[in-house]
Design a protein around this motif. Structure first.
Motif, PDB file in Angstrom:
ATOM      1  N   ARG A 196       6.300  -2.465  -2.153  1.00 57.94           N
ATOM      2  CA  ARG A 196       5.441  -1.528  -1.415  1.00 57.94           C
ATOM      3  C   ARG A 196       5.367  -1.950   0.044  1.00 57.94           C
ATOM      4  N   VAL A 197       5.240  -3.273   0.261  1.00 57.68           N
ATOM      5  CA  VAL A 197       5.166  -3.773   1.621  1.00 57.68           C
ATOM      6  C   VAL A 197       6.462  -3.478   2.361  1.00 57.68           C
ATOM      7  N   GLY A 241       8.127  -1.023   2.200  1.00 60.21           N
ATOM      8  CA  GLY A 241       8.216   0.383   2.550  1.00 60.21           C
ATOM      9  C   GLY A 241       8.581   1.291   1.402  1.00 60.21           C
ATOM     10  N   LEU A 256      -2.050  -4.675  -2.174  1.00 61.74           N
ATOM     11  CA  LEU A 256      -0.876  -5.269  -1.536  1.00 61.74           C
ATOM     12  C   LEU A 256      -1.183  -6.619  -0.923  1.00 61.74           C
ATOM     13  N   ILE A 257      -2.319  -6.715  -0.267  1.00 58.86           N
ATOM     14  CA  ILE A 257      -2.582  -7.921   0.516  1.00 58.86           C
ATOM     15  C   ILE A 257      -2.871  -9.115  -0.380  1.00 58.86           C
ATOM     16  N   LYS A 296      -0.738 -12.736  -0.848  1.00 65.32           N
ATOM     17  CA  LYS A 296      -1.332 -13.945  -0.290  1.00 65.32           C
ATOM     18  C   LYS A 296      -1.286 -15.099  -1.281  1.00 65.32           C
ATOM     19  N   SER A 348      -4.519 -13.179  10.099  1.00 69.09           N
ATOM     20  CA  SER A 348      -3.821 -12.481   9.011  1.00 69.09           C
ATOM     21  C   SER A 348      -4.310 -11.043   8.870  1.00 69.09           C
ATOM     22  N   ASN A 396      -1.990  -7.785   8.999  1.00 62.93           N
ATOM     23  CA  ASN A 396      -1.970  -6.762   7.944  1.00 62.93           C
ATOM     24  C   ASN A 396      -2.169  -5.369   8.527  1.00 62.93           C
ATOM     25  N   LEU A 454      -0.500  -2.447   6.282  1.00 58.53           N
ATOM     26  CA  LEU A 454      -0.940  -2.753   4.921  1.00 58.53           C
ATOM     27  C   LEU A 454      -2.414  -2.461   4.753  1.00 58.53           C
ATOM     28  N   ASP A 455      -3.125  -2.388   5.851  1.00 55.59           N
ATOM     29  CA  ASP A 455      -4.572  -2.291   5.799  1.00 55.59           C
ATOM     30  C   ASP A 455      -5.011  -1.433   6.984  1.00 55.59           C
ATOM     31  N   GLN A 491      -1.883   7.387   3.428  1.00 58.61           N
ATOM     32  CA  GLN A 491      -1.070   6.439   2.655  1.00 58.61           C
ATOM     33  C   GLN A 491       0.429   6.709   2.787  1.00 58.61           C
ATOM     34  N   GLU A 492       0.807   7.971   2.719  1.00 59.01           N
ATOM     35  CA  GLU A 492       2.229   8.300   2.783  1.00 59.01           C
ATOM     36  C   GLU A 492       2.808   7.940   4.154  1.00 59.01           C
ATOM     37  N   THR A 531       3.242   4.243   4.457  1.00 55.85           N
ATOM     38  CA  THR A 531       4.448   3.796   3.758  1.00 55.85           C
ATOM     39  C   THR A 531       5.685   4.082   4.602  1.00 55.85           C
ATOM     40  N   ARG A 574       5.922   1.641   7.491  1.00 55.26           N
ATOM     41  CA  ARG A 574       6.447   0.342   7.063  1.00 55.26           C
ATOM     42  C   ARG A 574       7.943   0.439   6.820  1.00 55.26           C
TER      43      ARG A 574
END
Lengths: 803, 246
Positions: free
Chosen positions: A709-710, A712, A795-796, A800, B60, B64, B69-70, B89-90, B93, B96
């Motif tokens: 997921r990270v 992409g 995810l995070i 970690k 960190s 993120n 990611l966040d 969210q899409e 993604t 990323r």
């Protein structure tokens, strides 16, 4: 934290629960989906066990108590007519405890609420007395009184089916005379717990009733004054039944005896005993299957839990907890899961047992038939649950015990993969990396994949084996009702009639065609094997009641030989060409040797056939019939019924459609209900296995999936990798399950064979389709549930931490 | 004479990749944790920044958010002028997938895929990727293409992770303690791979570390304390990774 979790936490704190136990409770909570799935499978097995055996115990107890209390007879015999003075001679037969003689006769009944005639079995009783043997329970009213020839008692089921009460009347065609009878009592007898009319395949309370009439009245009506035509007796303890039967036959032969028989040939008891045996065998087969699956699930879940908690286990041991402390924790986890399943199963089993028992009350008429909570059944349920828990949990718990702290705390070595022979294919066909991951996981743990595939395929198999009953019943209906018994109705006569009676039936309104039949009671003998059976005389090129060959094509009755039903041929160990002895048990009781010229296919009501003129010649009679099959025009059927009800010589009318309906109703209410349960339970297994497998895969690979997921990957793409594995396992399991199902159904099919039915082994294609579909849907539902978790991967936090 | 892209960026005003404005992140709970307290920061194309600070200082959390990611509790974060804090969210993604490469302390390789396949995982979904072989060549693993993670050392696994991160030619490379699990010799090899990617691909690179020695290889050193940036220094001379030692 949910309110429930907070409550549990506070509650556990207030109880001073140790930290280790709190961890245990949280583990159970965290794994609730998986543990619940296992508990439910345990519960399914226990419910079947408790329900089936509880119901069996209830039936057995009701039968024993009823038989004992009412002095249910051990032997029966019929004669044409014997003087009452014979009674004392019969009583002197060594081994007989009590003997009773009586008159038993059949009549057609005309009931106000029904157009077609019902059949009544009339049994004589001494006025003002309850019989010595086969005593009935008088549920309402009083006994018939001397000097009141029109008073009768009727069976409870018949009264209920027609809403007849005390003081109501019905009209009966007794030996050619129309009589109006008044109901003075309602009774229940051990002789007709399962009340099956002659020639029928299922009880029909509307069309077959038991009537008791004063001896004086009945003997007068049938010209049997100072005589009897039926004998019943109980045996002394230790008496040899066969000897008694033989002596009865010798004594009764001059009076037209039709062969004495014991309980095993008494229709009602025969069915009851058969049902009990079938219940016991189904109770012995199904629960172990479910508990085996539960043990299997328990094993995979607890093993994976121990594997993922290896660091914690190491830590605990490093702190000074003993191996046993740790082992005990996981043992408790197993105990909680199966214990919950047991509790759920006991509760469900009582409910299931009650349902099953009340279903039986519609077929077996006992004064009391109640499911009662049975301590013995509960105790055995608890024992088998413990055994399932041990089988499922022992290896995982041992793993936890054996882990050494140093090893446990070191990070696990990354799982090693090897390039398999697939790799070349992957390159050649440009297989995407996610798809490679799916294949490598499926092949990396072949044992685990095999177990999951086995689990899922087992549920397919169980479904097929359940649906197979329906296919089999469907086949029976198709062959019996649409190929073998195609008449609208069958008229039977009080006594054998000359063949010219066919002409007069043909002239009745609405009758399109007729076919005569002559039936005699006989004992067949081949070497040491004997079998009581009716021998039916049929005509050639019959259109209604037909014999079917092995290919289900109609056959003509044999010339100068005898045709046996497959089932009877097997019992007598004969083949086409062998000679058998036919001892006719009525009239002049001729004995002849005949060759078996045909073996015919029959699934219901096994019988024996000859050409009608052969049979008449054997009986030293001219053209004679005992019944006429009738094809009738439905437009005039009511007129026909009215005529038949008023025809003196008619003893009974059997309607094919009514018996088809009765058969189907019974199947709907009994077999299909059971099958419904099995289908529900099988789906639960499929769900339990698939869900556990997917959840374990998720917990093991959450990190990898989160990494993707990270990188992409979309949620759908990640879900594809995880659920693709479940998909592959399910796809593998479906054909394997079909094979298993075939085998399981084949193994179970002898369970369906009784002396009355021979359900064929046949699986229709839609059965495979349905079973596959049910399991595919169950797997799809768990895929949706697990996909939700994939979507919500954190995810995070996943990235970690080290695994 | 035409200037090359690199020359222009060195002379002209640097092109902004990220801009964070008053980023705040609060983790709710019985005692809310303020991980970020209004951080402002710009990062530029081709820049290599080292983020230093103690545990819990917020670095960190920032990484993120920058990596998609966040999402922050408040404030804005722009990537090439687009407000990423407004992404759903899409879109995150997609962001990323197209722009960000991640390197983590614990590698996070997929054990069931070989080194080449781990990289291919990304190149298959990227728009203008290099080949997996090129990416692995760049990190010096051209000879270990067909090995599974279990057959690689920690440093090699981390370099595969870097190859996987850079193979899509990302605009941004975010590294969270990339050498944290490695000894210094192996760590330097990994840093060399990161620096090489930064220089050859012009990727904006942020490296989080506890290790103050690594500050010497950065264009800028950003120090964190208590959820905010405490100082930003620009290095006039950068050291090469092989000149570092700890």
């Amino acid at each position: 934290m949910s309110a429930l979790q907070r409550f549990l936490l506070r509650w556990s704190m207030s109880l001073k629960v140790s930290a280790l136990d709190r961890k245990l409770l949280r583990d159970v909570w965290r794994l609730k989906g998986q543990t619940l799935a296992i508990s439910v499978v345990v519960a399914a097995g226990i419910a079947l066990l408790v329900g089936t055996y509880g119901c069996l115990a209830a039936l057995q107890a009701s039968k024993d108590v009823f038989y004992e209390r009412t002095s249910f007879a051990d032997v029966w015999a019929s004669v044409k007519r014997a003087p009452n003075s014979m009674h004392d001679k019969l009583a002197q037969i060594p081994g007989i405890a009590t003997v009773e003689t009586r008159i038993v006769a059949d009549a057609t009944l005309d009931i106000a609420d029904m157009i077609d005639p019902a059949r009544g079995r009339i049994i004589s009783v001494k006025e003002g007395e309850i019989p010595l043997l086969n005593q009935f329970d008088l549920l309402a009213g009083r006994l018939v009184q001397y000097g009141r020839p029109n008073e009768i008692l009727i069976s409870d089921a018949f009264a209920k089916a027609h809403k007849l009460g005390l003081g109501d009347t019905l009209s009966a065609n007794i030996y050619g005379k129309k009589r109006k009878l008044e109901i003075v009592g309602i009774a229940l007898t051990p002789e007709y717990v399962y009340a099956l009319a002659p020639g029928q395949i299922m009880p029909d309370d509307k069309r077959f009733g038991i009537l008791w009439m004063g001896y004086e009245a009945l003997s007068a009506a049938y010209d049997l004054e100072e005589s009897f035509n039926s004998v019943t007796a109980t045996l002394l303890h230790g008496a040899v039944e066969a000897d008694v039967l033989q002596r009865l036959d010798i004594l009764l032969k001059p009076y037209g005896g039709v062969g004495a028989y014991g309980r095993k040939d008494q229709i009602s008891d025969f069915f009851l005993t058969n049902e009990l045996a079938q219940l016991a065998s189904s109770g012995a087969v199904a629960p172990p299957i479910f508990l085996g699956v539960a043990a299997f699930l328990l094993n995979i879940v607890i093993s994976r839990l121990v594997a993922t908690e290896r660091e914690q286990i190491g830590l605990l041991k490093a702190f000074g907890y003993t191996d046993w402390d740790v082992g005990w924790q996981y043992t408790k986890l197993v105990a909680i899961v199966v214990g919950f399943g047991l509790a759920l199963g006991l509760w469900g089993g009582v409910w299931f047992g009650q349902g099953m028992t009340s279903m039986y009350t519609t077929y077996f008429k006992f004064p009391v038939l109640e499911y009662r909570v049975n301590a013995g059944v509960f105790a055995s349920a608890a024992i088998v649950t413990v055994i399932a828990g041990i089988i499922g949990g022992v290896s995982a718990v041992r793993q936890a015990i054996k882990l050494s702290p140093a090893v446990a705390m070191a990070p696990p070595v990354p799982t090693s993969f090897n390039k398999s022979k697939f790799s070349i294919w992957f390159e050649r066909f440009h297989i995407s990396q996610p798809t490679r991951m799916i294949f490598r996981h499926v092949t990396r743990w072949p044992l685990r994949t095999a177990m999951t595939v086995a689990g899922i395929s087992f549920s397919v198999a169980l479904l097929i084996a359940s649906f197979f009953f329906m296919d089999s019943v469907g086949k029976v209906i198709q062959v019996y009702f649409y190929q073998a018994e195609r008449q609208t109705l069958t008229v039977s006569f009080v006594e054998p009639r000359g063949a010219e009676v066919e002409e007069s039936i043909l002239r009745l309104p609405g009758v399109l065609a007729t076919q005569p039949v002559r039936t005699v009671s006989a004992r067949l003998r081949h070497g040491p094997y004997t079998k009581r059976s009716a021998v039916n005389g049929l005509v050639k090129s019959a259109d209604m009641n037909r014999l079917l060959g092995a290919d289900e094509k109609p056959l003509d009755p044999p010339d100068g030989g005898i045709a046996l039903s497959e089932h009877i041929a097997k019992e007598l160990h004969v083949q086409v060409g062998d000679m058998i002895t036919v001892e006719v048990l009525q009239e002049r009781r001729p004995v002849i040797e005949v060759p078996v010229t045909q073996v015919v296919k029959q699934y219901l009501g096994f019988s024996t056939y000859m050409h009608i003129s052969e049979l008449n010649r054997l009986m030293h009679e001219g053209p004679t019939v005992t019944g006429i099959h009738v094809l009738a025009d439905s437009r005039y059927i009511n007129d026909l019924y009215t005529k038949l009800k008023n025809t003196p010589m008619v003893a009974g009318v059997a309607q094919t459609e009514a018996s088809l309906r009765g058969f189907q109703d019974t199947m709907d209410q009994t077999m299909y209900v059971m099958i419904g349960f099995y289908i529900a339970f099988s789906s639960l297994i499929a769900f339990g296995v698939a869900y556990n497998s997917a959840r374990i895969a998720l917990s093991e690979r959450a990190r990898s999936l989160a990494s993707l997921r990270v990188l992409g990957f979309t949620r759908q793409e990640v879900a594809y990798i995880l659920l693709g594995e479940l998909g592959v396992q399910t796809l593998l399991a479906l054909p394997v399950g079909c094979l298993f199902g075939y085998g399981l159904a084949y193994a179970m099919s002898p369970m369906l064979k009784t002396d009355m039915y021979d359900f064929p082994f046949i699986i229709n294609d839609p059965t495979y389709g349905f079973s596959v579909m049910v399991v595919a849907i169950a797997a799809a539902i768990c895929a949706v549930l697990v996909r939700r978790r994939v979507y919500n991967l954190d995810l995070i936090s996943v990235l970690k931490t080290r695994e | 004479m035409q200037m090359t892209q690199t020359q222009r960026s060195q002379v002209a005003a640097p092109i902004e990749t990220f801009r964070a404005e008053a980023l705040t992140k609060v983790y709710p709970g019985e005692t809310p944790v303020h991980a970020l307290r209004g951080v402002d920061l710009e990062m530029y194309e081709g820049e290599l920044a080292v983020l230093l600070g103690p545990s819990g200082s917020g670095k960190s959390t920032l990484l993120n958010i920058l990596g998609g990611l966040d999402q922050p509790t408040a404030g804005h974060f722009y990537f090439r002028g687009r407000d990423v804090t407004k992404f759903d969210q899409e879109e995150l993604t997609q962001y990323r997938r197209d722009n960000v490469g991640f390197v983590f302390q614990f590698y996070n390789l997929i054990p069931s895929l070989t080194a080449r396949e781990n990289v291919a995982l990304v190149t298959e979904i990227a728009q203008h990727p290099m080949t997996p072989d090129e990416a692995l060549q760049m990190v010096g693993l051209g000879h270990r293409l067909d090995h599974f993670p279990a057959q690689l050392s920690g440093g090699e696994q981390q370099r595969v992770a870097i190859a996987r991160a850079i193979a899509k030619r990302p605009s941004v490379l975010l590294c969270d303690e990339p050498t944290g699990a490695l000894d210094s010799k192996t760590g330097i090899v990994v840093l060399q791979a990161i620096v090489r990617a930064n220089q050859e691909l012009g990727t904006t690179t942020a490296v989080i570390t506890h290790n103050a020695v690594m500050a010497a290889m950065a264009d800028r050193v950003i120090r964190f304390a208590d959820g905010n940036i405490s100082s930003i220094e620009r290095n006039t001379t950068k050291l090469k990774p092989e000149d570092l030692s700890w």
